[in-house]
Design an enzyme around this catalytic site. Sequence first.
Site, PDB file in Angstrom:
ATOM      1  N   TYR A 142      69.164   2.285  33.854  1.00 31.88           N
ATOM      2  CA  TYR A 142      67.702   2.375  33.840  1.00 31.88           C
ATOM      3  C   TYR A 142      67.075   1.415  34.852  1.00 31.88           C
ATOM      4  CZ  TYR A 142      66.917   5.408  29.799  1.00 31.88           C
ATOM      5  OH  TYR A 142      66.839   6.474  28.957  1.00 31.88           O
ATOM      6  N   LYS A 193      82.349   4.447  28.394  1.00 34.50           N
ATOM      7  CA  LYS A 193      83.308   5.360  29.047  1.00 34.50           C
ATOM      8  C   LYS A 193      84.219   4.515  29.937  1.00 34.50           C
ATOM      9  CE  LYS A 193      83.194   9.464  29.951  1.00 34.50           C
ATOM     10  NZ  LYS A 193      84.188  10.510  29.551  1.00 34.50           N
ATOM     11  N   ASP A 226      81.503  10.289  24.899  1.00 33.32           N
ATOM     12  CA  ASP A 226      81.498  11.749  24.684  1.00 33.32           C
ATOM     13  C   ASP A 226      82.090  12.090  23.318  1.00 33.32           C
ATOM     14  OD1 ASP A 226      83.989  10.866  25.589  1.00 33.32           O
ATOM     15  OD2 ASP A 226      84.425  12.686  26.723  1.00 33.32           O
ATOM     16  N   ASP A 250      70.323   6.212  24.646  1.00 33.47           N
ATOM     17  CA  ASP A 250      69.192   7.150  24.715  1.00 33.47           C
ATOM     18  C   ASP A 250      69.632   8.521  24.213  1.00 33.47           C
ATOM     19  OD1 ASP A 250      66.624   8.172  25.487  1.00 33.47           O
ATOM     20  OD2 ASP A 250      67.564   8.987  27.286  1.00 33.47           O
ATOM     21  N   ASP A 254      68.975  10.471  20.276  1.00 36.27           N
ATOM     22  CA  ASP A 254      68.328  11.785  20.098  1.00 36.27           C
ATOM     23  C   ASP A 254      69.214  12.703  19.254  1.00 36.27           C
ATOM     24  OD1 ASP A 254      66.038  11.199  21.586  1.00 36.27           O
ATOM     25  OD2 ASP A 254      66.076  13.124  22.627  1.00 36.27           O
TER      26      ASP A 254
END
Length: 368
Positions: A142, A193, A226, A250, A254
């Site tokens: 970000y 990751k 993932d 983020d 959601d």
Amino acid sequence: MASYNIFLLPGDGIGPEVTAEVEKVAKIVSDAGLAKFEFEKGLVGGSAYDAHGLAISEADMARAQAADAVLLAAVGGPKWANVPYEVRPEAGLLRLRKDLGLFANLRPAICYPALADASSLKRDIVEGLDIMIVRELTGGVYFGEPKEITNLPNGQKRAVDTQVYETYEIERIAAVAFELARKRNNKVTSSEKHNVMKSGVLWKEVVTDLHKKSYADVKLEHMLADALGMQLVRWPKQFDVIVTDNLFGDMLSDVASMLTGSLGMLPSASLGEADANGKRKAMYEPVHGSAPDIAGKGIANPIAMIGSFGMALRYSFGLIEAADLIEKAISDVLAAGLRTADIKGEAASSISTSAMGDAIANALKKAI
Ligand code: IPM
Ligand code: MG
């Protein structure tokens, strides 16, 4: 009676509608003599751009810095799709997070029993769910530099975002996760990751070291981001506290929000480092956006916004009992069958934003 200065930033879209409901709930808490709240209002996002061509003004930044807590609703909307990148609505939100140093974003996902059927997953998978996503909020892709689009000699363009983390940033967010886990079910799942990203390699290493050094009593597991997304929709109740970086956090929050029935249910707290008196800068906001498609219709769900005020009582003002009572009022109102449109499910009818706010304020009034 303690008095707290809350800086309200209703923002755009449904923001002003859901913010109005918080003031009703706050009045019940102050009428009960628990604390006084002084509300000051400012502009952020598209509404700030319309007023003075910036995503947030310097004067409002100063008010945010001075407040005991900031309560922000939502920013953005199609109206501002073509404003310059530096003053797009989201820039106001990101500046608040960065300048106030709000590195720790707490996003609890709780599935109220009454809402288990509103989730897109089966009841037994989500009923009673209670997880906490701890998202790093002031670093990573970000804010990493360079962040740019450049022109190449061959006429093509090249876009770069930079994912960058330093040891201290990972250490302090992991510490927040471990501390929270100790007060919950004592388990942390750290996600990155490391199989493709150097920042993931460092993330895993720093979390592992901190665990060994200071939090060996907490159960720690590592899960690739993932795989964690997949596990969140397969069997979310395996998690207690999840700690992850800004971008994965983020996305995963959601995903988690839909386990609870609606994005309109999820509150969040963003906290800075504790100062010498143990006080942290803090901003509270619902995870949902400005929902321009339903703005102005009076049908938005105010629960995430009211829940965010509840988190302010819990994490900034030490009013734990009042915070518990707000959560209980929300749960009671849902159990009584009251629904806004987004969580209507099989219910015969739905109520307005303001009727939901009144119902929660009334339930709180009885309990407090
Ligand atoms: C969130 C939002 C923001 C983010 C947007 C509005 C910039 O999606 O708080 O999750 O990406 O952090
Ligand atoms: Mg988001």
